[in-house]
Design an enzyme around this catalytic site. Structure first.
Site, PDB file in Angstrom:
ATOM      1  N   GLU B  43      30.771  49.207  58.293  1.00  0.00           N
ATOM      2  CA  GLU B  43      30.316  50.583  58.490  1.00  0.00           C
ATOM      3  C   GLU B  43      28.796  50.614  58.643  1.00  0.00           C
ATOM      4  O   GLU B  43      28.074  50.053  57.799  1.00  0.00           O
ATOM      5  CB  GLU B  43      30.755  51.434  57.293  1.00  0.00           C
ATOM      6  CG  GLU B  43      32.276  51.586  57.237  1.00  0.00           C
ATOM      7  CD  GLU B  43      32.800  51.818  55.831  1.00  0.00           C
ATOM      8  OE1 GLU B  43      31.997  52.043  54.907  1.00  0.00           O
ATOM      9  OE2 GLU B  43      34.040  51.753  55.655  1.00  0.00           O
ATOM     10  N   GLU B  74      38.316  50.696  55.300  1.00  0.00           N
ATOM     11  CA  GLU B  74      38.087  49.330  54.820  1.00  0.00           C
ATOM     12  C   GLU B  74      39.341  48.472  54.835  1.00  0.00           C
ATOM     13  O   GLU B  74      39.276  47.283  55.149  1.00  0.00           O
ATOM     14  CB  GLU B  74      37.479  49.361  53.415  1.00  0.00           C
ATOM     15  CG  GLU B  74      36.027  49.856  53.358  1.00  0.00           C
ATOM     16  CD  GLU B  74      35.898  51.362  53.252  1.00  0.00           C
ATOM     17  OE1 GLU B  74      36.934  52.067  53.332  1.00  0.00           O
ATOM     18  OE2 GLU B  74      34.766  51.854  53.079  1.00  0.00           O
ATOM     19  N   ALA B  98      30.119  47.194  46.813  1.00  0.00           N
ATOM     20  CA  ALA B  98      31.213  46.503  46.114  1.00  0.00           C
ATOM     21  C   ALA B  98      32.103  47.508  45.391  1.00  0.00           C
ATOM     22  O   ALA B  98      33.301  47.292  45.234  1.00  0.00           O
ATOM     23  CB  ALA B  98      30.653  45.496  45.113  1.00  0.00           C
ATOM     24  N   ASP B  99      31.502  48.618  44.981  1.00  0.00           N
ATOM     25  CA  ASP B  99      32.257  49.674  44.291  1.00  0.00           C
ATOM     26  C   ASP B  99      33.427  50.188  45.131  1.00  0.00           C
ATOM     27  O   ASP B  99      34.353  50.789  44.598  1.00  0.00           O
ATOM     28  CB  ASP B  99      31.342  50.866  43.990  1.00  0.00           C
ATOM     29  CG  ASP B  99      30.016  50.449  43.390  1.00  0.00           C
ATOM     30  OD1 ASP B  99      29.762  50.766  42.222  1.00  0.00           O
ATOM     31  OD2 ASP B  99      29.218  49.798  44.105  1.00  0.00           O
ATOM     32  N   PHE B 100      33.378  49.975  46.444  1.00  0.00           N
ATOM     33  CA  PHE B 100      34.443  50.493  47.319  1.00  0.00           C
ATOM     34  C   PHE B 100      35.653  49.544  47.380  1.00  0.00           C
ATOM     35  O   PHE B 100      36.582  49.775  48.137  1.00  0.00           O
ATOM     36  CB  PHE B 100      33.918  50.724  48.745  1.00  0.00           C
ATOM     37  CG  PHE B 100      32.771  51.690  48.865  1.00  0.00           C
ATOM     38  CD1 PHE B 100      32.374  52.485  47.800  1.00  0.00           C
ATOM     39  CD2 PHE B 100      32.070  51.815  50.064  1.00  0.00           C
ATOM     40  CE1 PHE B 100      31.308  53.371  47.916  1.00  0.00           C
ATOM     41  CE2 PHE B 100      31.014  52.699  50.191  1.00  0.00           C
ATOM     42  CZ  PHE B 100      30.626  53.481  49.121  1.00  0.00           C
ATOM     43  N   HIS B 143      28.448  53.699  42.808  1.00  0.00           N
ATOM     44  CA  HIS B 143      27.586  53.042  43.792  1.00  0.00           C
ATOM     45  C   HIS B 143      26.581  52.118  43.122  1.00  0.00           C
ATOM     46  O   HIS B 143      25.533  51.813  43.694  1.00  0.00           O
ATOM     47  CB  HIS B 143      26.822  54.073  44.638  1.00  0.00           C
ATOM     48  CG  HIS B 143      27.693  54.927  45.508  1.00  0.00           C
ATOM     49  ND1 HIS B 143      28.472  55.941  45.017  1.00  0.00           N
ATOM     50  CD2 HIS B 143      27.926  54.890  46.850  1.00  0.00           C
ATOM     51  CE1 HIS B 143      29.134  56.518  46.014  1.00  0.00           C
ATOM     52  NE2 HIS B 143      28.830  55.894  47.124  1.00  0.00           N
TER      53      HIS B 143
END
Lengths: 341, 346
Positions: B43, B74, B98-100, B143
């Protein structure tokens, strides 16, 4: 809206093509019946899922052979197929060698994954076949295979298979959007066998026809009724040709039939249509149709069944005779540098 | 140049200094020049150049067929990278934070990380998953996490965490060339971004040309004899700052930069604590069930008598808070690191 095929189509199929699809269906069923036999041979007393020559969950595809036969008739070993937790029919129809396939199901060193994968995790580089035990998650990797084929300038395509229950998962929709957005050479196949384990599609899905979801992504959608291998062949032919020509993805849903339980050991008490299942077996139905058309006779039926039985029993014997993996090697192949040929 | 015999990237000739982000981008560009199968997708990696400057200039150099902006999807595009890798390409897929991971973890841990094993080594998944980690700038608890312990816990993927520009370049080159999946986790605070407070070491000497830093080899960022600080990523810089302060008091701190969690350089940890007998683990991940416990357990399992004192400095088991005073209280910043070092010395 998507199109549907309510009744058997009248395609212009050669006798050879029809015999090929019939043979594929018979080979798959023969394999599944042999696995069924070996799986249940030593599960007792009672039924212990972890016991026996073949332990663990076993999802067999009896009744769904028309889908794999009709789709894979259009593919070569250069095309990729990503299948589901119920993968055997597509693996065989796509040309997977039966010996290493059976050996993996038996968990032996000669198996495709040297006993690391099992029946839900069959990976065959020779036929670009893979499968995933996670619902709908076989779709996204198919996009990447198609992306790789296109990047190299080949006309190979990827076929991504799920069941109807997967059409409610995010991965299904993300994949349709990305494939349509990037015009990837993918054919999405949904096998609608009416049941997500014990939940009927009427209780899980807001629309009657998952092929209609194609419209949301601006791609062709087509539903095949009647578990008819020739209608599947026709629909898949259009979708495969479109993908090979670089015109983008399509979605096909086939209304098929899960003849046996979700997995072996499933008594299917939830299922009101159980008594009717045997009467809807697609293999005798297709056999009758081909006899009427003059494509099949008794001698050919006998020969096809005998050849299938010979191949399958050879693979089963090969698997049983193969060594079990050495526990000392359990950590091998976690990383690529540990791989040998 | 391949740096297999040295512990750290070489000092650059001619004094060329780059930010960590530019060093990382340089490695990607060199590998894309060298190997047509490498491509980058994620993204805002195209015209924007990556929210944390992970791809600045690459679109202009390589075009949209190889530097690919994706939808916010993702599972779709990381899964695409997995499939492309199994067919012999070398994708780099960026998970913006990384939180995603929560929206796409299945493709990461059930597919990317397991296909090689399931196939008995017959299928390779040579892809890199890049992702930004870490807090310290009040971005809130979705985040600001590092989560490297979570990735490292799940078998089948290497987990690389650079702390400085030269390593960022050499480790990226190694990651792209690796035939196994590699998760490459870059802390926003080490990237040298002009819009975020940065440590002075986030812009530093970087060798020109191609070189690799081996994955799985820790680096002694500062040699010392009194206490070992095992750490990684941004915390390396904090530990070095504290070591400089304590040096004035005659305390000699050794700082070991792990550089990767998988493989974990257990030998380097043991060699250092065998010398100092005192261990402080500084980890910007959650305290429990993670890297800091793993480091200590590895030492104790090998030799229960080796350590005379040990402390862990990590994020207590709370979500990363927003308010600056609260966030600073949970992150392993200078004050907590210094207190832990003094504690093991007392």
């Amino acid at each position: 809206m998507s199109t549907t095929t309510p009744a058997p189509a009248v395609p212009e199929l050669s006798a050879e093509a029809r015999l090929g699809m019939y043979s594929s269906m018979v080979l798959v069923r023969t394999f599944e019946e042999a696995i069924l036999r070996e799986y249940h041979a030593d599960k007792g007393p009672g039924f212990d899922i972890g016991k026996g020559l073949i332990p663990g969950e076993m999802h067999l595809a009896a009744g769904q052979e028309p889908v794999s036969a009709g789709v894979c008739a259009h593919l070569t070993a250069d095309d990729a197929v990503t299948a589901t937790h119920r993968p055997h029919h597509f693996a065989i129809a796509h040309g997977m060698a039966l010996r290493p396939m059976a050996a993996e199901i038996f968990g032996r060193t000669t198996g495709l994954g040297r006993g690391r994968g099992g029946h839900m995790h069959l990976f065959d580089p020779d036929t670009h076949f893979s499968c995933s035990g996670i619902i709908a998650e076989g779709y996204p990797p198919a996009l990447g295979m198609a992306f790789a084929f296109r990047s190299r300038g080949t006309d190979a395509i990827a076929v991504a298979v799920t069941g109807e229950g997967a059409a409610n998962q995010g991965a299904f929709h993300e994949s349709l959007n990305l494939a349509a957005l990037w015009n990837l050479p993918v054919v999405f196949v949904v096998e609608d066998n009416d049941w997500g384990i014990s939940v009927p599609r009427s209780a899980s899905t807001s629309i009657p026809n998952n092929a209609d979801r194609a419209a949301a992504y601006g791609i062709p959608g087509h539903r095949v009724e009647g578990n008819d291998v020739e209608a599947v062949h026709e629909a898949a032919g259009r979708a495969v040709a479109r993908a090979r020509a670089g015109s983008g993805p399509s979605l096909i849903e086939v209304h098929t039939l899960r003849m046996w339980g979700h997995f072996e050991g499933d008594a299917q008490g939830y299922r009101p249509d159980l008594a009717d299942v045997a009467g809807h077996d697609p293999i005798p139905a297709y056999e009758d149709r081909l006899r009427s058309a003059g494509v099949l006779d008794d001698a050919t039926v006998t020969r096809v069944r005998a050849q299938a039985s010979e191949q399958v029993e050879d693979a089963i014997a090969f698997a049983k005779d193969s060594p079990e993996p050495d526990p000392a090697d359990v950590a091998l192949y976690v990383f690529a540098e540990e791989a040998r040929s | 140049m391949t740096l297999t015999d040295t512990e750290q990237a070489p000092q650059a000739q001619g004094g060329r200094r780059l930010s960590t982000s530019k060093a990382m981008v340089e490695a990607i560009a060199q590998e894309m020049e060298r190997d047509e199968s490498v491509f980058y997708l994620g993204e805002d990696v195209g015209a924007y150049g990556g929210i944390f400057s992970s791809t600045t200039g690459l679109l202009e150099q390589f075009g949209p067929k190889r530097i690919i902006d994706t939808p916010i999807s993702e599972t779709g595009f990381i899964g695409l990278a997995v499939g492309a890798a199994t067919e012999g390409m070398r994708p780099i897929a960026e998970l913006m934070f990384a939180d995603f991971m929560g929206v796409c973890l299945d493709q990461i841990y059930n597919h990317m990380a397991k296909i090689g094993y399931f196939s008995g080594g017959r299928v390779k998944v040579p892809m890199v998953l890049t992702t930004a980690v870490g807090g310290g700038y009040s971005d809130g608890g979705q985040h600001s996490q590092t989560l490297w312990g979570t990735f490292a816990h799940l078998p089948g993927m290497k987990v690389v965490v650079p702390s400085n520009p030269a390593d960022a370049k050499g480790l990226m080159t190694s990651a792209i060339r690796d035939d196994s999946p590699v998760v490459y986790m870059f802390h926003k605070g080490i990237m040298g971004l002009p819009w975020m407070a940065k440590n002075r070491r986030s812009i530093d000497l970087v060798p020109e040309g191609e070189y690799t830093v081996p994955i799985g080899k820790a680096a002694v960022a500062r040699a010392g004899s009194d206490v070992t600080v095992v750490t990684l990523s941004l915390s390396v810089h904090h530990a070095l700052d504290v070591a400089d302060t304590l040096a004035g008091e005659g305390v000699d701190v050794e700082v070991l930069d792990l550089r990767s969690l998988v493989p974990l350089d257990r030998e380097a940890i043991l060699a250092s604590v065998a010398k100092t007998r005192r261990l402080v683990v500084v980890d910007e991940d959650y305290l429990s069930f993670g890297l800091s416990g793993e480091v200590v357990a590895g030492v104790v399992e090998t030799d229960p008598t080796l350590l005379t004192a040990v402390r862990r400095v990590a994020v207590p088991d709370v979500p990363i808070p927003y308010a600056r005073s609260l966030e600073y209280a949970v992150l392993p910043r200078h004050d907590r690191i210094e207190a832990a070092i003094r504690s093991v010395l007392s």
